[in-house]
Design a protein around this motif. Sequence first.
Motif, PDB file in Angstrom:
ATOM      1  N   PRO A 166      -8.743 -21.251   2.497  1.00 22.42           N
ATOM      2  CA  PRO A 166      -8.594 -22.694   2.215  1.00 22.42           C
ATOM      3  C   PRO A 166      -9.641 -23.201   1.232  1.00 22.42           C
ATOM      4  O   PRO A 166      -9.318 -23.989   0.327  1.00 22.42           O
ATOM      5  CB  PRO A 166      -8.777 -23.329   3.600  1.00 22.42           C
ATOM      6  CG  PRO A 166      -8.316 -22.282   4.544  1.00 22.42           C
ATOM      7  CD  PRO A 166      -8.783 -20.988   3.943  1.00 22.42           C
ATOM      8  N   SER A 169      -9.018 -21.761  -2.290  1.00 22.33           N
ATOM      9  CA  SER A 169      -7.834 -22.323  -2.948  1.00 22.33           C
ATOM     10  C   SER A 169      -8.179 -23.504  -3.849  1.00 22.33           C
ATOM     11  O   SER A 169      -7.396 -23.868  -4.735  1.00 22.33           O
ATOM     12  CB  SER A 169      -6.813 -22.764  -1.896  1.00 22.33           C
ATOM     13  OG  SER A 169      -7.294 -23.889  -1.168  1.00 22.33           O
ATOM     14  N   ALA A 179      -2.548 -20.059   0.120  1.00 19.03           N
ATOM     15  CA  ALA A 179      -3.269 -20.714   1.218  1.00 19.03           C
ATOM     16  C   ALA A 179      -2.462 -21.753   1.991  1.00 19.03           C
ATOM     17  O   ALA A 179      -2.638 -21.877   3.207  1.00 19.03           O
ATOM     18  CB  ALA A 179      -4.561 -21.341   0.684  1.00 19.03           C
ATOM     19  N   TYR A 185      -5.564 -23.982   6.439  1.00 17.34           N
ATOM     20  CA  TYR A 185      -5.498 -24.752   5.184  1.00 17.34           C
ATOM     21  C   TYR A 185      -4.990 -26.167   5.452  1.00 17.34           C
ATOM     22  O   TYR A 185      -5.451 -27.133   4.816  1.00 17.34           O
ATOM     23  CB  TYR A 185      -4.588 -24.051   4.180  1.00 17.34           C
ATOM     24  CG  TYR A 185      -4.341 -24.860   2.920  1.00 17.34           C
ATOM     25  CD1 TYR A 185      -5.235 -24.785   1.855  1.00 17.34           C
ATOM     26  CD2 TYR A 185      -3.244 -25.714   2.818  1.00 17.34           C
ATOM     27  CE1 TYR A 185      -5.019 -25.543   0.707  1.00 17.34           C
ATOM     28  CE2 TYR A 185      -3.033 -26.470   1.680  1.00 17.34           C
ATOM     29  CZ  TYR A 185      -3.918 -26.378   0.620  1.00 17.34           C
ATOM     30  OH  TYR A 185      -3.717 -27.126  -0.509  1.00 17.34           O
TER      31      TYR A 185
END
Length: 227
Positions: A166, A169, A179, A185
Amino acid sequence: MNAVKAIFTKQLNDLTKNVSVTIMFVLFPVMALMLGSLMGGEEGAMQVGMFAAMFVGSTPMIVIANNVAEDIEYKGLRFLVMAGVRPWQYLLGLTGFVLVMSAASVAAFVFIGSFSGELLIRFIAVAVLGLIASSILGGAIGIFAKNVQQASVIYTPFMMLLAFLPMASMFNEFIAQIAPYLFSYQVLRVIMDPYADFTHALIVIGVNIVLLLAFFIVAYKKKGLRG
């Protein structure tokens, strides 16, 4: 339910003896508080979001996986079964303990991030569902593992994916396409984007839970849980 309560109480009593478990529940909120206070503003909120996502994705999984693997390795689970504790009661008591402890950490994130109103409701919803998903994964890993060392080998790649993807990303376009399928995420997304589709977040986490539950069932049928 007495057996479930006994397992819960046992885990609570062991908390003072197992410093590493205590640290797992305290570490991420403390880091969020420190960095959030230093940065402030939007960057501070970003830190709270990242650490909350990392906590939800990794802590319940690691704690449950280690506990199950340890009880299997040192025959503690066998003694519990011989004493009349059923596997589902053991898992329910252990998971209940982890979720209660995690709730305290989630409350800390709420305080640190000063969440209120709609954001508070959205965050708690995705956090609770994410904690359940993480707990299911931890149970499956603990069942598959023969000992604590093997459990750490298995959960490490999952931890890397759920805790760090997360955050990564935000800086990599390719990872940003992968993600969003992870429940951790969605925790970050709800905090960082007030206009994020909340229903979509719930659906993604729900699908994660179903898939992880299937993984858990496979692990349980293949290995069992009798120590």
